[in-house]
Design a protein around this motif. Structure first.
Motif, PDB file in Angstrom:
ATOM      1  N   LYS A  92       0.668   1.372  -0.641  1.00  8.30           N
ATOM      2  CA  LYS A  92      -0.586   2.255  -0.675  1.00  8.30           C
ATOM      3  C   LYS A  92      -0.790   3.152   0.581  1.00  8.30           C
ATOM      4  CE  LYS A  92      -3.621  -1.420  -2.952  1.00  8.30           C
ATOM      5  NZ  LYS A  92      -4.795  -2.305  -2.598  1.00  8.30           N
ATOM      6  N   LEU A  93      -1.290   4.310   0.209  1.00  9.57           N
ATOM      7  CA  LEU A  93      -1.559   4.944   1.368  1.00  9.57           C
ATOM      8  C   LEU A  93      -2.644   4.740   2.335  1.00  9.57           C
ATOM      9  CD1 LEU A  93      -0.348   8.590   0.220  1.00  9.57           C
ATOM     10  CD2 LEU A  93       0.895   7.252   1.538  1.00  9.57           C
ATOM     11  N   CYS A  94      -3.554   4.151   1.721  1.00  9.84           N
ATOM     12  CA  CYS A  94      -4.903   3.969   2.276  1.00  9.84           C
ATOM     13  C   CYS A  94      -4.768   2.387   2.319  1.00  9.84           C
ATOM     14  CB  CYS A  94      -5.846   4.190   1.372  1.00  9.84           C
ATOM     15  SG  CYS A  94      -7.525   3.866   1.951  1.00  9.84           S
ATOM     16  N   VAL A 130       2.854   9.899   7.417  1.00  9.31           N
ATOM     17  CA  VAL A 130       2.369   9.534   5.727  1.00  9.31           C
ATOM     18  C   VAL A 130       3.765   9.864   5.047  1.00  9.31           C
ATOM     19  CG1 VAL A 130       0.746  10.167   4.191  1.00  9.31           C
ATOM     20  CG2 VAL A 130       0.186  10.138   6.593  1.00  9.31           C
ATOM     21  N   ASN A 131       4.205   8.810   4.200  1.00 13.78           N
ATOM     22  CA  ASN A 131       5.196   8.917   3.310  1.00 13.78           C
ATOM     23  C   ASN A 131       4.786   7.859   2.044  1.00 13.78           C
ATOM     24  OD1 ASN A 131       7.878   8.036   2.289  1.00 13.78           O
ATOM     25  ND2 ASN A 131       8.609   9.070   3.945  1.00 13.78           N
ATOM     26  N   ARG A 132       5.339   8.716   0.989  1.00 13.69           N
ATOM     27  CA  ARG A 132       4.928   7.909  -0.278  1.00 13.69           C
ATOM     28  C   ARG A 132       5.681   6.608  -0.310  1.00 13.69           C
ATOM     29  NH1 ARG A 132       2.574  11.277  -4.764  1.00 13.69           N
ATOM     30  NH2 ARG A 132       2.035  13.461  -3.516  1.00 13.69           N
ATOM     31  N   ASP A 133       6.816   6.592  -0.019  1.00 15.62           N
ATOM     32  CA  ASP A 133       7.729   5.325   0.021  1.00 15.62           C
ATOM     33  C   ASP A 133       7.290   4.287   0.970  1.00 15.62           C
ATOM     34  OD1 ASP A 133       9.276   6.845  -2.024  1.00 15.62           O
ATOM     35  OD2 ASP A 133      10.569   7.716  -0.497  1.00 15.62           O
ATOM     36  N   GLY A 175       4.429   4.515   3.232  1.00 17.38           N
ATOM     37  CA  GLY A 175       3.068   4.389   3.404  1.00 17.38           C
ATOM     38  C   GLY A 175       2.838   5.083   4.677  1.00 17.38           C
TER      39      GLY A 175
END
Length: 184
Positions: free
Chosen positions: A2-4, A169-172, A174
């Protein structure tokens, strides 16, 4: 991931003055000086003082022709962004933010339009704003002012190194939090 997450949340009390500085120039109908002091809520004559305004603009490396326009109180424009270069417009947006002297400044890519030397100067000014609890303000009253924080997005490594803390911030992965100086 999760990014959040709970690690990425923070609270801003309602009494804190927050200012968002966009990447797109925004001007009101009026003089350049009126544009620069728009939204200034400090004591009249202190935060909007012409000398302070000009000093901040000079430190942002605005050319003399723009500084002269700031001093002219009779020149009213509908669209300053068509009269000035995009770099000058962005520098004026940054000047407006420093003049407003908020406790929390959120900036969208504040250095992307500038050459390397100006970008590094802007990063140094942001750091000075945080450390001095304002820019071009009285040093002896620093202890009486609230702390300052700047949150900004950038792709410039030098600017990241200026920051106390970097949020990567990175999708892989977080969100990773680390000291700005440690980012490679």
């Amino acid at each position: 991931p999760k990014l959040c997450s709970e690690d990425s949340l923070f609270f801003i009390p309602s009494h804190i003055k927050v200012l968002y500085v966009p990447h797109t120039p925004l001007f009101i109908h009026g003089t350049l000086y009126e544009n620069l002091i728009y939204g200034v809520s400090g004591k009249k004559g202190r935060d909007d003082n012409m000398d302070r305004v000009l000093n901040i603009c000079e430190r942002l490396m605005l050319p003399p022709v723009v500084l002269n326009e700031i001093m002219k109180h009779e020149v009213i424009e509908h669209d300053w962004s068509s009269k000035l270069s995009s770099t000058q417009c962005q520098a004026l947006l940054l000047a407006r933010a420093f003049i407003a002297n908020p406790e929390l400044m959120c900036l969208e890519k504040p250095t992307e339009q500038f050459p390397k030397d100006q970008a590094e100067n802007i990063c140094a000014l942001l750091k000075e704003h945080v450390q001095g609890r304002g820019l071009e303000v009285e040093d002896e009253k620093m202890a009486l002012r609230r702390p300052r924080t700047c949150i900004f997005s950038t792709i410039r490594l030098k600017c990241i190194h200026t920051a106390d803390t970097a949020y990567i911030v990175n999708r892989d992965v977080g969100i990773r939090i680390m000291p700005g100086k440690d980012v490679t």
